[in-house]
Design a protein around this motif. Structure first.
Motif, PDB file in Angstrom:
ATOM      1  N   SER A 414       0.837  -1.208   0.000  1.00  0.00           N
ATOM      2  CA  SER A 414       0.000   0.000   0.000  1.00  0.00           C
ATOM      3  C   SER A 414       0.869   1.254   0.000  1.00  0.00           C
ATOM      4  O   SER A 414       0.627   2.205  -0.752  1.00  0.00           O
ATOM      5  N   PHE A 415       1.919   1.250   0.816  1.00  0.00           N
ATOM      6  CA  PHE A 415       2.845   2.381   0.899  1.00  0.00           C
ATOM      7  C   PHE A 415       3.557   2.612  -0.435  1.00  0.00           C
ATOM      8  O   PHE A 415       3.652   3.742  -0.921  1.00  0.00           O
ATOM      9  N   LEU A 416       4.038   1.539  -1.055  1.00  0.00           N
ATOM     10  CA  LEU A 416       4.792   1.666  -2.303  1.00  0.00           C
ATOM     11  C   LEU A 416       3.901   2.117  -3.459  1.00  0.00           C
ATOM     12  O   LEU A 416       4.313   2.926  -4.299  1.00  0.00           O
ATOM     13  N   ARG A 417       2.672   1.612  -3.505  1.00  0.00           N
ATOM     14  CA  ARG A 417       1.776   2.021  -4.584  1.00  0.00           C
ATOM     15  C   ARG A 417       1.342   3.472  -4.424  1.00  0.00           C
ATOM     16  O   ARG A 417       1.253   4.215  -5.404  1.00  0.00           O
ATOM     17  N   LYS A 418       1.082   3.864  -3.196  1.00  0.00           N
ATOM     18  CA  LYS A 418       0.673   5.247  -2.935  1.00  0.00           C
ATOM     19  C   LYS A 418       1.772   6.230  -3.316  1.00  0.00           C
ATOM     20  O   LYS A 418       1.510   7.358  -3.733  1.00  0.00           O
ATOM     21  N   ASN A 419       3.038   5.782  -3.207  1.00  0.00           N
ATOM     22  CA  ASN A 419       4.185   6.667  -3.451  1.00  0.00           C
ATOM     23  C   ASN A 419       4.991   6.222  -4.667  1.00  0.00           C
ATOM     24  O   ASN A 419       6.219   6.386  -4.705  1.00  0.00           O
ATOM     25  N   SER A 420       4.320   5.692  -5.661  1.00  0.00           N
ATOM     26  CA  SER A 420       5.022   5.162  -6.841  1.00  0.00           C
ATOM     27  C   SER A 420       5.774   6.247  -7.605  1.00  0.00           C
ATOM     28  O   SER A 420       6.719   5.954  -8.339  1.00  0.00           O
ATOM     29  N   GLY A 421       5.378   7.485  -7.449  1.00  0.00           N
ATOM     30  CA  GLY A 421       6.052   8.574  -8.155  1.00  0.00           C
ATOM     31  C   GLY A 421       7.114   9.269  -7.332  1.00  0.00           C
ATOM     32  O   GLY A 421       7.552  10.372  -7.683  1.00  0.00           O
ATOM     33  N   ARG A 422       7.549   8.640  -6.248  1.00  0.00           N
ATOM     34  CA  ARG A 422       8.548   9.245  -5.354  1.00  0.00           C
ATOM     35  C   ARG A 422       9.652   8.250  -5.026  1.00  0.00           C
ATOM     36  O   ARG A 422       9.423   7.041  -5.008  1.00  0.00           O
ATOM     37  N   ASN A 423      10.831   8.776  -4.723  1.00  0.00           N
ATOM     38  CA  ASN A 423      11.866   7.963  -4.098  1.00  0.00           C
ATOM     39  C   ASN A 423      11.474   7.732  -2.641  1.00  0.00           C
ATOM     40  O   ASN A 423      11.172   8.701  -1.913  1.00  0.00           O
ATOM     41  N   VAL A 424      11.461   6.472  -2.202  1.00  0.00           N
ATOM     42  CA  VAL A 424      11.025   6.157  -0.842  1.00  0.00           C
ATOM     43  C   VAL A 424      12.034   5.227  -0.172  1.00  0.00           C
ATOM     44  O   VAL A 424      12.844   4.581  -0.839  1.00  0.00           O
ATOM     45  N   SER A 461      28.393   0.614  -0.365  1.00  0.00           N
ATOM     46  CA  SER A 461      27.289   1.440   0.136  1.00  0.00           C
ATOM     47  C   SER A 461      27.196   2.750  -0.629  1.00  0.00           C
ATOM     48  O   SER A 461      26.097   3.244  -0.912  1.00  0.00           O
ATOM     49  N   ARG A 462      28.340   3.326  -0.987  1.00  0.00           N
ATOM     50  CA  ARG A 462      28.327   4.575  -1.766  1.00  0.00           C
ATOM     51  C   ARG A 462      27.712   4.345  -3.147  1.00  0.00           C
ATOM     52  O   ARG A 462      26.961   5.195  -3.649  1.00  0.00           O
ATOM     53  N   GLU A 463      28.026   3.213  -3.751  1.00  0.00           N
ATOM     54  CA  GLU A 463      27.473   2.902  -5.073  1.00  0.00           C
ATOM     55  C   GLU A 463      25.952   2.739  -5.004  1.00  0.00           C
ATOM     56  O   GLU A 463      25.220   3.244  -5.857  1.00  0.00           O
ATOM     57  N   VAL A 464      25.473   2.034  -3.977  1.00  0.00           N
ATOM     58  CA  VAL A 464      24.030   1.860  -3.802  1.00  0.00           C
ATOM     59  C   VAL A 464      23.357   3.201  -3.566  1.00  0.00           C
ATOM     60  O   VAL A 464      22.322   3.522  -4.164  1.00  0.00           O
ATOM     61  N   LEU A 465      23.968   4.005  -2.698  1.00  0.00           N
ATOM     62  CA  LEU A 465      23.396   5.306  -2.350  1.00  0.00           C
ATOM     63  C   LEU A 465      23.321   6.220  -3.569  1.00  0.00           C
ATOM     64  O   LEU A 465      22.287   6.862  -3.822  1.00  0.00           O
ATOM     65  N   ASN A 466      24.379   6.284  -4.332  1.00  0.00           N
ATOM     66  CA  ASN A 466      24.400   7.156  -5.515  1.00  0.00           C
ATOM     67  C   ASN A 466      23.378   6.713  -6.557  1.00  0.00           C
ATOM     68  O   ASN A 466      22.711   7.542  -7.182  1.00  0.00           O
ATOM     69  N   SER A 467      23.262   5.410  -6.751  1.00  0.00           N
ATOM     70  CA  SER A 467      22.292   4.890  -7.722  1.00  0.00           C
ATOM     71  C   SER A 467      20.867   5.206  -7.286  1.00  0.00           C
ATOM     72  O   SER A 467      20.010   5.579  -8.103  1.00  0.00           O
ATOM     73  N   PHE A 468      20.594   5.054  -5.990  1.00  0.00           N
ATOM     74  CA  PHE A 468      19.262   5.367  -5.470  1.00  0.00           C
ATOM     75  C   PHE A 468      18.936   6.849  -5.658  1.00  0.00           C
ATOM     76  O   PHE A 468      17.826   7.209  -6.070  1.00  0.00           O
ATOM     77  N   LYS A 469      19.898   7.719  -5.394  1.00  0.00           N
ATOM     78  CA  LYS A 469      19.665   9.155  -5.556  1.00  0.00           C
ATOM     79  C   LYS A 469      19.385   9.512  -7.009  1.00  0.00           C
ATOM     80  O   LYS A 469      18.510  10.338  -7.312  1.00  0.00           O
ATOM     81  N   LEU A 470      20.101   8.891  -7.929  1.00  0.00           N
ATOM     82  CA  LEU A 470      19.896   9.156  -9.359  1.00  0.00           C
ATOM     83  C   LEU A 470      18.505   8.716  -9.815  1.00  0.00           C
ATOM     84  O   LEU A 470      17.932   9.300 -10.744  1.00  0.00           O
ATOM     85  N   ALA A 471      17.967   7.701  -9.145  1.00  0.00           N
ATOM     86  CA  ALA A 471      16.639   7.212  -9.523  1.00  0.00           C
ATOM     87  C   ALA A 471      15.570   8.279  -9.336  1.00  0.00           C
ATOM     88  O   ALA A 471      14.534   8.256 -10.010  1.00  0.00           O
ATOM     89  N   ALA A 472      15.808   9.234  -8.436  1.00  0.00           N
ATOM     90  CA  ALA A 472      14.833  10.306  -8.190  1.00  0.00           C
ATOM     91  C   ALA A 472      14.616  11.153  -9.431  1.00  0.00           C
ATOM     92  O   ALA A 472      13.554  11.759  -9.600  1.00  0.00           O
ATOM     93  N   LYS A 473      15.610  11.206 -10.307  1.00  0.00           N
ATOM     94  CA  LYS A 473      15.514  12.028 -11.522  1.00  0.00           C
ATOM     95  C   LYS A 473      15.070  11.220 -12.735  1.00  0.00           C
ATOM     96  O   LYS A 473      15.002  11.745 -13.844  1.00  0.00           O
ATOM     97  N   SER A 474      14.798   9.936 -12.530  1.00  0.00           N
ATOM     98  CA  SER A 474      14.410   9.064 -13.642  1.00  0.00           C
ATOM     99  C   SER A 474      12.902   8.811 -13.620  1.00  0.00           C
ATOM    100  O   SER A 474      12.190   9.230 -12.700  1.00  0.00           O
ATOM    101  N   ASN A 475      12.431   8.100 -14.615  1.00  0.00           N
ATOM    102  CA  ASN A 475      11.008   7.752 -14.683  1.00  0.00           C
ATOM    103  C   ASN A 475      10.638   6.639 -13.706  1.00  0.00           C
ATOM    104  O   ASN A 475       9.495   6.527 -13.292  1.00  0.00           O
ATOM    105  N   GLN A 476      11.624   5.819 -13.357  1.00  0.00           N
ATOM    106  CA  GLN A 476      11.373   4.721 -12.424  1.00  0.00           C
ATOM    107  C   GLN A 476      11.999   5.053 -11.074  1.00  0.00           C
ATOM    108  O   GLN A 476      13.206   4.930 -10.891  1.00  0.00           O
ATOM    109  N   LYS A 477      11.179   5.504 -10.150  1.00  0.00           N
ATOM    110  CA  LYS A 477      11.672   5.929  -8.846  1.00  0.00           C
ATOM    111  C   LYS A 477      12.203   4.735  -8.054  1.00  0.00           C
ATOM    112  O   LYS A 477      11.831   3.589  -8.289  1.00  0.00           O
ATOM    113  N   GLY A 478      13.083   5.050  -7.093  1.00  0.00           N
ATOM    114  CA  GLY A 478      13.749   3.995  -6.345  1.00  0.00           C
ATOM    115  C   GLY A 478      13.096   3.683  -5.013  1.00  0.00           C
ATOM    116  O   GLY A 478      12.409   4.519  -4.416  1.00  0.00           O
ATOM    117  N   ILE A 479      13.330   2.458  -4.562  1.00  0.00           N
ATOM    118  CA  ILE A 479      12.915   2.018  -3.223  1.00  0.00           C
ATOM    119  C   ILE A 479      14.175   1.586  -2.487  1.00  0.00           C
ATOM    120  O   ILE A 479      14.857   0.656  -2.909  1.00  0.00           O
TER     121      ILE A 479
END
Length: 594
Positions: A414-424, A461-479
């Motif tokens: 429910s949380f992920l669907r409600k926030n599908s357009g956001r990085n969460v 951890s830096r690689e994961v963090l950077n990839s997650f942050k970049l997802a905020a600017k893409s069409n497919q947001k990150g979890i």
């Protein structure tokens, strides 16, 4: 005159004025959220006092931040304050980096002590003139030293003696074995100490000042005896030590023990022999260009310190089983007693973090009295934040039942669907809980997921963090799936759209093992039964929750959506410890209503 290099935001100038007025008269507790600008506020307050600033952070990788802010101050105001981020010999010994890059701190220190007089980098440093010193990060000190072929470690010690700001890890404040090296470069009594991310102090002290040996250590020590002749006394001691550990633990998983049952003053002769053998082996390995490691020497060091502290209240020993090994561990829980003596060494002390409440609890466990409190909070509009506390779910117990896992998946989806357009972010109370949730997560959500894994390296951890942050600017947001006790739940910065919603699954209490029970018992003796469990167990867990949720709100204009998925958050003793921005606009929903 003000040395604040930015335009003032609400509360910053007032904080500067208060720190400037009070520093040196009272210990200062400065609580303000990440994003408030605590680092430049404190720097600009203390620099004009005319005394050195020793800035302590949790890890060496965090030492650059205050130096970067000092560079900004120098640039804006045309000042020439000198600052450095100071690192240990493991990072700063060029000769060791060439010959044994995988050595640990103790091994590099030993290597340096044996090679210093003939080290070309140290010899070159003696002819160096320190006329062109400037504010430098650790990496800049290392690079410049390599170019000039001088010793970076002792070069930075010379810089530290001249610097207005020296940024170090907690080790150089909390660990006597390490701090002496910096104290010989300058007088702590003429310095202000700033402790950053101070909510970690209580357990940082315990981690730094504790130690252990294992049955694996004993086996390695026995194999080291093959290098020597006539070692029957040591061999018998080690064999009986391992037998005693297995016998003492029996079928239990863990047990509190007395160190004298394993080694006592009667064993002083054999300990001296173990020390001699260990030192000889370290020296021989070093002469061959190998790491100067020795399990014999570590066993000697462990027992020597353990016996010295055996009568100290708050120093406890434990025996436990981990996989196929037994671990004999010394835990030093005397944070308030030891830390209050450390603070006396400085001209003034300031502790800062975004999560120090309740202030009384923090003050007591780190051994300060009559502090001056500066408490700043973002005035986040109720319209910008929304929080939900979920009834009918809890992580309480040894593991999630099949029914509870189904309930949690309903909440999470429910949380992920409600926030599908956001990085969460989804912060779990433990890696065990996280693994259970991930195993049930549908594949389409797994594809969008970025995982914090237990034991992952800093680079990973830096690689994961950077990839997650970049997802905020893409069409497919990150979890982001992470532990509420891990790397990403504190320290990581997610401004604006990089993180707009967070869920916390359960309350990240420490596992109630024999060590935590001993800590609670010790705190009961010091602070009384009402406070003991609260200080040792409850407050640290809820601080982790506050840190995790605080990743979303980094300014007064940020928006955030929060889900607290454990009905225990409704208990007053836990609810009262939640961040104000979470409590400002919240509702209670049963999981079935999602």
């Amino acid at each position: 005159m003000s040395l604040f290099p930015y335009s003032y935001r609400e509360g910053q100038k007032e904080a500067i004025d208060e720190i400037t007025k009070v520093a040196g008269k009272h210990p200062i507790i400065f609580q303000a959220p990440t994003g408030f600008g605590k680092t430049p506020v404190v720097l600009s307050s203390l620099l004009l006092k005319g005394f050195k600033i020793l800035w302590a952070v949790r890890t060496g990788t965090e030492t650059d931040r205050p130096v970067e802010e000092l560079k900004k101050i120098n640039k804006v105001f045309g000042t020439e304050f000198l600052g450095i981020s100071f690192r240990g010999k493991k990072d700063m010994c060029l000769l060791a980096l060439e010959k044994m890059s995988d050595a640990n701190y103790d091994e590099v220190s030993y290597f340096c002590s044996k090679n210093k007089k003939r080290c070309p980098y140290y010899i070159n440093l003696q002819n160096e003139r320190f006329t062109d010193v400037k504010t430098m990060l650790y990496s800049e000190v290392l690079r410049q030293s390599a170019e000039r072929r001088i010793c970076p470690y002792f070069y930075q010690r010379e810089l530290a003696s001249q610097a207005n700001l020296v940024s170090v890890s907690y080790n150089y404040v909390l660990n006597e074995k390490v701090s002496w090296s910096l104290r010989s470069a300058f007088d702590y009594g003429d310095s202000y100490l700033v402790v950053d991310e101070a909510h970690n102090l209580q357990f940082s002290f315990m981690n730094i000042n504790s130690d252990h040996i294992t049955t694996g250590s004993i086996k390695r020590a026995l194999s080291e005896l093959s290098f020597f002749k006539k070692t029957e006394q040591v061999k018998n001691f080690l064999v009986k030590l391992e037998e005693k550990m297995w016998e003492e633990l029996g079928k239990k998983k863990e047990k509190e023990v007395k160190i004298e049952d394993f080694c006592s003053s009667k064993n002083s002769d054999v300990l001296d022999e173990i020390k001699l053998l260990g030192e000889t082996l370290r020296s021989e390995r070093l002469s061959k260009g190998e790491r100067p490691q020795s399990s014999l020497y570590h066993i000697y060091s462990f027992f020597k310190i353990s016996l010295e502290l055996s009568k100290e209240k708050g120093v406890t020993h434990f025996l436990s089983k981990e996989k196929n090994e037994l671990k004999l561990e010394r835990v030093d829980m005397r944070a308030s007693e030891a830390l209050k003596e450390i603070w006396k060494m400085f001209r003034g002390v300031l502790f800062m973090s975004g999560t120090l409440e309740p202030i009384e609890a923090f003050s007591e466990v780190i051994g300060i009295h009559n502090p001056y409190i500066i408490n700043r909070k973002f005035k986040v509009s109720s319209e910008n934040v929304s929080s939900i506390i979920i009834k009918g779910v809890t992580t309480k117990g040894e593991r999630l039942s099949e029914e509870m896992l189904k309930r949690y998946m309903r909440v999470i989806l429910s949380f992920l669907r409600k926030n599908s357009g956001r990085n969460v972010a989804v912060f779990s109370s433990s890696y065990r809980i996280q693994e259970a949730l991930l195993s049930a997560l549908p594949e389409d959500f797994r594809k969008r997921s970025y995982l914090e894994v237990e034991g992952m390296s800093g680079q990973q951890s830096r690689e994961v963090l950077n990839s997650f942050k970049l997802a905020a600017k893409s069409n497919q947001k990150g979890i982001l799936f992470a532990s509420a006790s891990g790397r990403f739940s504190e320290g990581a910065d997610f401004p604006g759209e990089e993180l707009e919603a967070a869920m916390v699954i359960g309350i990240p209490f420490e596992k109630l093992n024999i060590k935590i029970k001993a800590l609670i018992r010790y705190y009961n003796e010091i602070y009384g039964r009402k406070k003991g469990r609260y200080y040792a167990y409850t407050v640290p867990a809820l601080r982790k929750v506050s840190q995790a949720l605080g990743r979303v709100i980094r300014s007064e204009n940020d928006k955030g959506y929060f889900v607290l998925a454990d009905e225990r958050f409704l208990y007053k003793k836990y609810f009262d410890l939640l961040p104000e921005f979470v409590k400002r606009n919240y509702s209670i929903i049963d999981y079935e209503s999602l």
